[in-house]
Structure formats: C-alpha cells, structure tokens
Design a protein around this motif. Structure first.
Motif, PDB file in Angstrom:
ATOM      1  N   HIS A 153       0.867  -1.262   0.011  1.00 15.21           N
ATOM      2  CA  HIS A 153      -0.056   0.170  -0.034  1.00 15.21           C
ATOM      3  C   HIS A 153       0.691   1.065  -0.029  1.00 15.21           C
ATOM      4  O   HIS A 153       0.466   2.228  -0.881  1.00 15.21           O
ATOM      5  N   MET A 154       2.034   1.047   0.742  1.00 10.44           N
ATOM      6  CA  MET A 154       2.720   2.424   0.756  1.00 10.44           C
ATOM      7  C   MET A 154       3.450   2.643  -0.347  1.00 10.44           C
ATOM      8  O   MET A 154       3.660   3.774  -0.643  1.00 10.44           O
ATOM      9  N   THR A 155       4.018   1.860  -1.153  1.00  8.28           N
ATOM     10  CA  THR A 155       4.503   1.823  -2.225  1.00  8.28           C
ATOM     11  C   THR A 155       3.393   2.717  -3.342  1.00  8.28           C
ATOM     12  O   THR A 155       4.093   3.487  -4.087  1.00  8.28           O
ATOM     13  N   ASN A 156       2.211   2.069  -3.253  1.00 11.19           N
ATOM     14  CA  ASN A 156       1.150   2.784  -4.165  1.00 11.19           C
ATOM     15  C   ASN A 156       1.002   4.173  -3.970  1.00 11.19           C
ATOM     16  O   ASN A 156       0.875   5.107  -4.773  1.00 11.19           O
ATOM     17  N   ILE A 157       1.034   4.570  -2.427  1.00  8.20           N
ATOM     18  CA  ILE A 157       0.800   5.655  -1.868  1.00  8.20           C
ATOM     19  C   ILE A 157       1.850   6.689  -2.315  1.00  8.20           C
ATOM     20  O   ILE A 157       1.711   7.951  -2.752  1.00  8.20           O
ATOM     21  N   VAL A 158       2.978   6.179  -2.355  1.00  8.65           N
ATOM     22  CA  VAL A 158       4.327   7.328  -2.706  1.00  8.65           C
ATOM     23  C   VAL A 158       4.164   7.245  -4.041  1.00  8.65           C
ATOM     24  O   VAL A 158       4.525   8.572  -4.576  1.00  8.65           O
ATOM     25  N   SER A 159       3.819   6.474  -5.009  1.00  2.87           N
ATOM     26  CA  SER A 159       3.710   6.792  -6.424  1.00  2.87           C
ATOM     27  C   SER A 159       2.603   7.962  -6.682  1.00  2.87           C
ATOM     28  O   SER A 159       2.789   8.830  -7.571  1.00  2.87           O
ATOM     29  N   VAL A 160       1.483   7.646  -5.926  1.00  5.98           N
ATOM     30  CA  VAL A 160       0.260   8.769  -6.059  1.00  5.98           C
ATOM     31  C   VAL A 160       0.808   9.968  -5.691  1.00  5.98           C
ATOM     32  O   VAL A 160       0.364  10.965  -6.221  1.00  5.98           O
ATOM     33  N   LEU A 161       1.316  10.235  -4.601  1.00  5.29           N
ATOM     34  CA  LEU A 161       1.910  11.391  -4.132  1.00  5.29           C
ATOM     35  C   LEU A 161       2.839  12.149  -5.111  1.00  5.29           C
ATOM     36  O   LEU A 161       3.121  13.421  -5.046  1.00  5.29           O
ATOM     37  N   GLU A 162       3.702  11.329  -5.794  1.00  3.82           N
ATOM     38  CA  GLU A 162       4.527  12.001  -6.708  1.00  3.82           C
ATOM     39  C   GLU A 162       3.772  12.512  -7.990  1.00  3.82           C
ATOM     40  O   GLU A 162       4.383  13.395  -8.777  1.00  3.82           O
ATOM     41  N   ARG A 163       2.423  12.181  -8.216  1.00  7.66           N
ATOM     42  CA  ARG A 163       1.965  12.416  -9.221  1.00  7.66           C
ATOM     43  C   ARG A 163       0.731  13.431  -9.363  1.00  7.66           C
ATOM     44  O   ARG A 163       0.033  13.792 -10.448  1.00  7.66           O
ATOM     45  N   ILE A 164       0.432  13.616  -8.176  1.00  7.97           N
ATOM     46  CA  ILE A 164      -1.037  14.413  -8.007  1.00  7.97           C
ATOM     47  C   ILE A 164      -1.079  15.816  -8.226  1.00  7.97           C
ATOM     48  O   ILE A 164       0.145  16.262  -8.039  1.00  7.97           O
ATOM     49  N   ASP A 165      -1.922  16.471  -8.667  1.00  7.10           N
ATOM     50  CA  ASP A 165      -1.933  17.969  -8.760  1.00  7.10           C
ATOM     51  C   ASP A 165      -3.232  18.467  -8.067  1.00  7.10           C
ATOM     52  O   ASP A 165      -4.060  17.825  -7.586  1.00  7.10           O
ATOM     53  N   SER A 166      -3.474  19.756  -8.082  1.00  8.72           N
ATOM     54  CA  SER A 166      -4.734  20.339  -7.779  1.00  8.72           C
ATOM     55  C   SER A 166      -6.030  19.884  -8.395  1.00  8.72           C
ATOM     56  O   SER A 166      -7.055  20.217  -7.832  1.00  8.72           O
ATOM     57  N   ASN A 167      -5.917  19.308  -9.564  1.00 13.30           N
ATOM     58  CA  ASN A 167      -7.122  18.894 -10.055  1.00 13.30           C
ATOM     59  C   ASN A 167      -7.253  17.355 -10.043  1.00 13.30           C
ATOM     60  O   ASN A 167      -7.727  16.711 -11.071  1.00 13.30           O
ATOM     61  N   SER A 168      -6.630  16.618  -9.101  1.00 13.41           N
ATOM     62  CA  SER A 168      -6.627  15.190  -9.224  1.00 13.41           C
ATOM     63  C   SER A 168      -7.735  14.631  -8.157  1.00 13.41           C
ATOM     64  O   SER A 168      -7.770  15.518  -6.997  1.00 13.41           O
ATOM     65  N   LEU A 169      -8.232  13.659  -8.241  1.00  8.52           N
ATOM     66  CA  LEU A 169      -9.132  12.737  -7.629  1.00  8.52           C
ATOM     67  C   LEU A 169      -8.446  11.774  -6.596  1.00  8.52           C
ATOM     68  O   LEU A 169      -7.917  10.696  -7.539  1.00  8.52           O
ATOM     69  N   VAL A 170      -8.238  11.710  -5.555  1.00  2.00           N
ATOM     70  CA  VAL A 170      -7.467  10.516  -4.628  1.00  2.00           C
ATOM     71  C   VAL A 170      -8.419   9.720  -3.835  1.00  2.00           C
ATOM     72  O   VAL A 170      -9.214  10.229  -3.164  1.00  2.00           O
ATOM     73  N   ILE A 171      -8.268   8.503  -4.095  1.00  2.00           N
ATOM     74  CA  ILE A 171      -9.243   7.562  -3.389  1.00  2.00           C
ATOM     75  C   ILE A 171      -8.594   6.648  -2.467  1.00  2.00           C
ATOM     76  O   ILE A 171      -7.741   5.843  -3.186  1.00  2.00           O
ATOM     77  N   PHE A 172      -8.513   6.590  -0.993  1.00  2.00           N
ATOM     78  CA  PHE A 172      -7.592   5.615  -0.368  1.00  2.00           C
ATOM     79  C   PHE A 172      -8.635   4.865   0.434  1.00  2.00           C
ATOM     80  O   PHE A 172      -9.336   5.228   1.258  1.00  2.00           O
ATOM     81  N   ASP A 173      -8.410   3.653   0.372  1.00  2.00           N
ATOM     82  CA  ASP A 173      -9.159   2.672   1.373  1.00  2.00           C
ATOM     83  C   ASP A 173      -8.399   2.078   2.239  1.00  2.00           C
ATOM     84  O   ASP A 173      -7.312   1.645   2.427  1.00  2.00           O
ATOM     85  N   GLU A 174      -8.857   2.143   3.716  1.00  2.00           N
ATOM     86  CA  GLU A 174      -8.179   1.873   4.715  1.00  2.00           C
ATOM     87  C   GLU A 174      -6.806   2.388   4.844  1.00  2.00           C
ATOM     88  O   GLU A 174      -5.578   1.799   5.147  1.00  2.00           O
ATOM     89  N   LEU A 175      -6.622   4.042   4.732  1.00  2.00           N
ATOM     90  CA  LEU A 175      -5.401   4.668   4.794  1.00  2.00           C
ATOM     91  C   LEU A 175      -4.655   4.190   6.021  1.00  2.00           C
ATOM     92  O   LEU A 175      -5.295   4.627   7.323  1.00  2.00           O
ATOM     93  N   GLY A 176      -3.259   3.932   6.082  1.00  2.00           N
ATOM     94  CA  GLY A 176      -2.559   3.615   7.117  1.00  2.00           C
ATOM     95  C   GLY A 176      -2.771   2.492   7.971  1.00  2.00           C
ATOM     96  O   GLY A 176      -2.316   1.995   8.901  1.00  2.00           O
ATOM     97  N   ALA A 177      -3.514   1.542   7.322  1.00  2.00           N
ATOM     98  CA  ALA A 177      -3.649   0.188   8.048  1.00  2.00           C
ATOM     99  C   ALA A 177      -2.609  -0.626   7.718  1.00  2.00           C
ATOM    100  O   ALA A 177      -1.683  -0.279   6.811  1.00  2.00           O
ATOM    101  N   GLY A 178      -2.513  -1.687   8.347  1.00  2.00           N
ATOM    102  CA  GLY A 178      -1.542  -2.833   8.176  1.00  2.00           C
ATOM    103  C   GLY A 178      -0.498  -2.724   9.047  1.00  2.00           C
ATOM    104  O   GLY A 178       0.820  -3.344   8.729  1.00  2.00           O
ATOM    105  N   THR A 179      -0.298  -1.882   9.871  1.00  2.00           N
ATOM    106  CA  THR A 179       0.857  -1.468  10.768  1.00  2.00           C
ATOM    107  C   THR A 179       0.422  -0.979  12.248  1.00  2.00           C
ATOM    108  O   THR A 179      -0.742  -1.293  12.525  1.00  2.00           O
ATOM    109  N   ASP A 180       1.210  -0.685  13.172  1.00  2.00           N
ATOM    110  CA  ASP A 180       0.979  -0.253  14.496  1.00  2.00           C
ATOM    111  C   ASP A 180      -0.129   0.944  14.238  1.00  2.00           C
ATOM    112  O   ASP A 180      -0.089   1.739  13.398  1.00  2.00           O
ATOM    113  N   PRO A 181      -1.358   0.545  15.024  1.00  2.00           N
ATOM    114  CA  PRO A 181      -2.353   1.730  14.731  1.00  2.00           C
ATOM    115  C   PRO A 181      -1.833   3.124  15.176  1.00  2.00           C
ATOM    116  O   PRO A 181      -2.405   4.060  14.514  1.00  2.00           O
ATOM    117  N   GLN A 182      -1.031   3.221  16.231  1.00  2.00           N
ATOM    118  CA  GLN A 182      -0.696   4.738  16.595  1.00  2.00           C
ATOM    119  C   GLN A 182      -0.012   5.238  15.482  1.00  2.00           C
ATOM    120  O   GLN A 182      -0.021   6.443  14.954  1.00  2.00           O
TER     121      GLN A 182
END
Length: 789
Positions: free
Chosen positions: A394-423
């Motif tokens: 998930h994090m690899t995919n998110i890094v790729s997204v953050l490198e390509r988005i602009d002010s007219n992008s739509l971003v959809i994340f399911d269970e953002l930050g899941a899969g690791t320590d909750p805090q």
C-alpha cells in the motif's frame, strides 16, 4: 489517465458490458477504445451524443443499424487491383444500403421536429451512392451468391445446368427403380467428386459399367457413375466450369465499379460505426437507469442517489456522494462490511464514466467534476514475488500517487494507514492527508482510526462521514451519512450478544477519556440527525398534502374550462344549424323575388343591392369562432389608416369600393358601383388599386332587364380572392338576366382559380350542373355552367 485505475475501479468491465450493446464490429471497435477525457469540450460533445442516442432510443427504439463487417481489408485489396469475392461485395453493399437507410431515418426525424444536439451533423456527412447500390443489388444477394440475372450468359449457363441435372437424375432414377434395385445397397442417387453416382454392391460392379468414384469404409458399397450418364456428367461439369468463369468475370467487373468509391465507403463505414457506438452508450445507460450529469469545472461533485452500475438497481442502496466545494477531503469511518469501499469505487467509477461521455446511475440534477487524474489504492495488493507486506505494498502505491497528483486530481484511499501499528498508522494517515491538502487534490478515504475522526472534525475543508449501522438488528444499512463520523458499536453489540454488564463496564473504564468523549459526541450527532430526519418527514408529509391539493385544484380548473368550452361549442353548433335552416328559406325568398323582378316594370323592381344586403345579413348570423378571436386580424385592422380615395374591401358585402368621405369617427361613405353607403370602419379593409382590365369583360350587375351582361366571364390574371368575389357577383347578374347557361374562363395555369371556381359552383344553390368546355372552346381552361329553371 493512468491505465491502472481502469482495472482498479473495474472500468474495463463497464466497457466490456457496453460492447455487448453494439450491432456491428465497427461500433464495438470504438467502444473498446473509449477512454476518459480531461477536456471540457470533449466531455460536453460526448455527453451531447449520448443524450441524442437516448432521445432516439426513447422515441424511435434506436437507430436502424444492422450487423456490419469491417470492410477495410476488402478496400485495400481493391487498391492493389485484386477482385472481391461475392461475400465481400455483399458486405460492402450492405454498408452502402445501410447508409441510405440511416440517412432517410435522420431526414424523417428532422422533418418530425425532433431536436438533437449533434447527430444531425453526423448524418449530414454520409455520402450516398444510389447507382453503385443498384449495381451491387443486381449482382449478388445478401449472402454473397451471384444472382442468375447478373448477366444473360450466366442465366443461360445456369439454365443449362438445371436441365443437365434433371436429365441425369431421370436416367439414374430409372436405374435405381425396378429390377436394378437388387444390385444396389440403397435405392438412392448421391454425389461423389461433384458427379452423380449410385451405391452398387461390389459383386455387381460390371452391371452398370462406368466409373467407380468411391467406396464405403466397409468396402460393401461402391459409388459408381453408370456409363449411361458419363457423357451427361461431363457436359454438366463443363457447364459448371463455365459458370465459375462467368462468376469470376462478373465479380471482377463489379469490383472495378466499387474501386473508385473506396474513400466514400470508408467514410460511411466510420460514420455508421460512430452511430452504433452512440447507440450502445444510450442502450447501456438505459440498462442501468442512467441520467445525464451536469459538469462542474470547479470539481464540485454532487452525485445524488448514486448507485454502483454493476450492482442490481433493485436492491442496491442509493447514496448521495458529495465532495468538493467547501470540503476537499472526506473521511468515511464505520464498521467493516458496511459499504465504505463500495462508496469509494462508486465515486471513482462514475467519475471515469462521466468523463468518457456516459450517462450515470444517479438522480436528475447530479453534478460530476472534471479531474485530470484519478488515483486509487483499494484492496490487498500484497506482492509475494516482490516480498512486500500488505503495508509495504500500500505504501509503495501511495508514494507513487503523491509524486503525481496535482490540484485537479481525485485521490481515493481505502483503509489509509492500515497494516501497521495503529498509533503509527494513524499518524502516517494524518500526515498523508496534510500533504494532499497542501497540494489541493480532492481526496476521499476510509479508516477505522479514531484520530482521523477528530482530524475530520477540526481540519478546515475536511468533513467526516460514516456508514450507518443498525444496532438493533446488528447489521449495516449501507447508508452514507455526510457530516457524522462512525462510532464503535462494540459495547452495544457485545451487550446484545449476552456479555455481562460488569465486563462491559470494566471495559468502558479502560478506554481513555478522550475516546469516550469522542464516542459521546458522535452519539449526540446521531441523535440530532435522527431528530432532524423525523422533523423533515413530518414537514414532507404536509408538503405532499399541499402539492396534492394544488394538483386537484388545477385538475378542477382545467375540467371547468373544458366543460365550458364544450357547452359553448354545442351552443354555437345549435345556433349555426338554426341559421342554416333560416338561410335556406331566405335563399328561396330571394329566388322568388328575382323571378318577380323579371316580371315587374323597371322602376318598380327590387334593387339588386337590396338583395345582396339581405343575403349578407343572413350570412352574418353564423357564429365564427376563430376569426372573432384572431389577434393578428385585430392588430392589422388597428394599424390600417384610411383616407379619401382609398380602395377598400367591404367585408360584410363582399364588395370593393372607394372611400368618398368620412361620415363620423367610426363610419365612411363608400362608393360601390352606383351605390353610396355608410359603412363602419371596422367593416373595411384596405386593398391595392385595381389594375385596368386587358382581356376580360367586366360583368356589371344591374337591376334593369335591358342592361347588357356578357354570357362569358374571364377570370384569367385575377387574384384568388378577387376572382371568387367577381364570380359571385357575375352569377347573380347572369341569373337576373335570365341566362340558361354561361361560360367561366379561368385558364389552366396552376389550377388554383379553376379549383376555386369548381368549389364555388358546387355550393351555389342556383347551379344545376357544370363541366369543362369542349376542346375547341378552351377545354379544361373554361367551365360551362347551366342554371336551374
């Protein structure tokens, strides 16, 4: 847009489903190439096309486009000088015939006044080839078989083949019947190597002579061509060779006729594919009960009663999905299996569909955005080959997204930050949302972290949302609640499942006060929402009652006006019937007066203008519904300005006259022939000055029996209305002169005056009969009228 998003949001499945609605390979090709656009002009144009297709589907059941093949390969073969086979010619002919049919279809649509946005312009680009269509139709049938009438030579050859086959069958039928049947394994005639044979037992092979062409797998049957039909089969074979040669010649000839029209055929093929593609978009939209969305260039998305297009519309729960405007970020929380992921996919997929020109399964008035890119991280993308964990993937995919988005992008994340320590996961999720917010992209995420609920409450341009859960039934309702964060229902569910109160209370004391305050805040928000919904439903009930009352009043008023008009109509009909009866009696009185006038001295006779006046007054008793209300006529009369010397038409008398002087504010003295009368201004209409007559003789109506009335009236060159008025005056004068018959010269021309004379004579009560003059007296350019005695 990135192609990965098409697979993630299942846009490719939408394309494959829509391809099933195409009627041709040409349309299917365009469907499979469909991609979203970031251009407002393209999206508007595509939406216009889809709306046109939906209009035609609703009003005409679709466009008349049959199954069509891609003929590009055929045309390329023609370019290098090759000849087409019969099937290829038929396929080209089908495209040309369909072009003509579709062109006529759109012409008919246009004539009936159906408005379309763009498809009329598409249809205008068709190039019809009627001559080539006819040549192909006379050469091959729809299956590509060359017709007998394609050439006289082919017709003769095929006639010879039929006679030869008939002769061979007669010979063989005589062999397989009677005593010869004992030499055969079966009394039938069959074919081997394109020659007629009979099945013979091996021991009797010499009984018929001839040639053995084949034997059965068991060797118990020989297929022999008897000697008596060898020559006939040879002749038949020769005719078949000649038939093939003639067919090849005909196909080469028609191929040469088609070759110069290669560009026109390609143009028509592309346009038919385009229309088929539009029809497929409309049909798919109908299948998912779709509507056309509005387009927001500021990306203010409002998808009302939105449904995922791949779910059953009868069972899926529709939700209002909102993002943009004041809220660039939406954080959805709630229990698992509550429908959070479906909301994300619905938003992303509908956005891709809308930007591809498709209508959406949403309510009227919905609004989509126009995003340059749509990114999504949904589902478990753990890669065993790359040795990546779920979190790493998930994090690899998110890094790729953050490198390509602009002010007219739509971003959809399911269970953002899941899969690791909750805090740590919650902290990462907040940091990622801050990063996206600083760039200005639009983002919708799902999460279980309570920290994100507080983030959504406190962060500007961010709003919480949740999926509703029914604690009583322990099941989700799949309803999206905007503005309300999801809360944990673990304690309530555990209590309903039988967990002891002491355990539950112990658990409550273990959670920190901040989480408890948050849950209490969420509970309060839910209670307020439910109160607002209850009040809304109550107000809605009163509004529905008011709307029903308003509709009933409208119906009652409409019914009142309808009944009033019906009563008025019946009253007019009754009055008109009474007037018609009175008019018949008046006509008889006038006829008697005319007869008496002919018997009285000149000075004591009844004046003709008195007869006309009486007849006009009786006619005016009839109720005229339309002319009395004609606003155009009223306006025209108000605009006309009279002055002395003007030529006018006296409407009530049907006579022309000249204004002599103004009697008062509303009356003029009018000179009509030898008569001067005061006429109301409202009864006068300005006319053009009469031209000096050149060829015709004017029939003057005088009461004197000694006055001259011509036995012939010439109406040639007259205007329609003037001709009818003059005809009426002339007939009265001719009756007064006691003529048994007269001649009306109306000429041939366009036939308008002739038709008018015929209709007038049919209605005149004193006309006994009439008909065209003999050929030496004008033929159908003149009508001879005979009066009643």
């Amino acid at each position: 847009m990135n192609k990965k998003i098409f697979k993630t949001l299942e846009f490719t499945k939408i394309i494959q489903t829509m391809a099933g609605f195409t009627a041709s390979d040409l349309g299917k090709e365009q469907v499979m190439e469909l991609k979203p656009s970031t251009s407002i002009e393209d999206v508007m144009k595509w939406q216009d096309e889809t709306e046109d297709g939906a209009t035609i589907l609703r009003l005409r059941g679709g466009m008349p486009i049959p199954r069509l093949q891609n003929v590009r390969p055929h045309l390329k073969r023609l370019e290098i000088g090759a000849s087409l086979n019969g099937l290829e010619v038929a396929q080209i002919g089908k495209i040309l015939r369909t072009t003509s049919e579709v062109s006529r279809f759109f012409e008919t649509l246009n004539e009936t006044g159906i408005e379309l946005n763009t498809l009329y312009q598409v249809a205008d680009n068709f190039i019809t080839t009627p001559t080539l269509n006819q040549q192909i139709r006379e050469t091959v049938d729809e299956d590509g078989n060359v017709l007998d009438d394609a050439s006289p030579a082919l017709r003769g050859i095929r006639s010879g083949i039929k006679r030869g086959e008939s002769a061979i069958r007669e010979k063989l039928d005589s062999l397989v019947r009677g005593k010869n049947a004992q030499y055969l394994t079966d009394a039938v005639v069959t074919m081997r190597n394109d020659r007629y044979v009979i099945p013979v037992k091996p021991e009797h092979r010499k009984q018929f002579g001839g040639v053995v062409h084949d034997q059965s797998s068991t060797g118990q049957t020989l297929f022999i061509e008897p000697q008596v039909v060898v020559d006939l089969n040879n002749r038949l074979r020769q005719l078949q060779i000649e038939e093939r040669q003639e067919i090849d010649r005909i196909l080469a000839e028609i191929s040469n006729e088609i070759a110069p029209y290669g560009n026109e055929i390609l143009n028509n093929m592309f346009l038919l594919g385009k229309l088929d593609f539009v029809g497929a978009k409309a049909s798919y939209g109908k299948s998912i009960e779709a509507t056309r969305p509005l387009i927001s260039e500021t990306n203010d998305v409002k998808l009302l009663s939105a449904r995922h297009p791949m779910l059953n519309p009868e069972t899926v729960v529709a939700n209002d999905i909102l993002i943009g405007g004041e809220h660039q970020a939406v954080i959805i929380t709630g229990p698992n299996t509550g429908g959070k992921t479906i909301i994300l996919k619905t938003l992303g997929l509908l956005q891709l569909m809308g930007q591809s020109g498709l209508q959406l399964p949403v309510a009227e008035g919905s609004q989509m955005g126009l995003f340059t890119e749509v990114f999504a991280d949904i589902g478990d993308e753990q890669s065993i080959e790359q040795s990546l964990s779920t979190f790493s993937s998930h994090m690899t995919n998110i890094v790729s997204v953050l490198e390509r988005i602009d002010s007219n992008s739509l971003v959809i994340f399911d269970e953002l930050g899941a899969g690791t320590d909750p805090q740590e996961g919650a902290a990462l999720a907040i940091a990622i949302l801050d990063k996206i917010g600083s760039i200005g992209s639009y983002v919708m995420v799902t999460s279980h972290y309570p920290e994100l609920k507080a983030y959504g409450y406190n962060r500007p341009a961010t709003i919480n949302a949740s999926m509703e859960f029914n604690v009583d039934t322990l099941s989700p309702t799949y309803r999206l609640l905007i503005g309300v964060p999801g809360r944990s229902n673990a304690f309530e569910i555990s209590k309903r499942l039988g967990l002891g109160n002491d355990v539950i209370e112990s658990a409550r004391q273990l959670i920190d006060s901040e989480s408890q305050d948050l849950n209490e805040m969420i509970t309060d928000l839910e209670n307020r929402r439910k109160m607002a919904e209850t009040e809304y439903l109550e107000v809605r009930h009163y509004v529905d009652e008011a709307e029903q009352l308003h509709a009933d009043l409208q119906t009652a008023v409409q019914q009142f006006y309808s009944e009033r008009e019906e009563l008025l109509k019946k009253a007019r009909e009754k009055a008109n019937a009474l007037v018609e009866d009175t008019q018949e009696e008046a006509e008889q009185i006038i006829t008697d007066l005319r007869k008496k006038q002919l018997q009285l001295p000149y000075d004591g006779g009844v004046k003709e203008h008195e007869l006309i006046d009486a007849k006009t007054n009786i006619s005016n008793l009839r109720h005229e519904e339309k002319l009395a209300k004609n606003k155009v006529l009223k306006k025209a009369k108000k605009q006309q300005s009279f002055k002395v010397g003007d030529d006018v038409q006296v409407t009530s008398f049907g006579q022309k006259g000249t204004l002599v002087e103004k009697a008062d504010n509303h009356q003029w003295v009018v000179q009509m022939g030898m008569l001067k009368m005061k006429i109301k201004e409202s009864d006068l209409t300005l006319t053009a000055p009469e031209k000096e007559p050149t060829r015709r003789m004017v029939a003057s109506v005088r009461s004197s029996s000694n006055s001259h009335v011509s036995p012939q009236l010439d109406l040639r060159g007259e205007r329609y209305e003037d001709a009818l008025a003059e005809l009426d005056r002339y007939l009265d004068a001719a009756l007064l002169a006691n003529y048994p018959q007269v001649t009306i010269v109306h000429g041939k021309g366009t036939g308008a005056i002739r038709q008018a004379v015929t209709e007038a004579l049919k209605k005149h009560r004193s006309v006994k009969s009439f008909g065209y003059a003999p050929a030496n007296q004008g033929g159908n350019g003149a009508t001879i009228v005979e009066f009643k005695s």
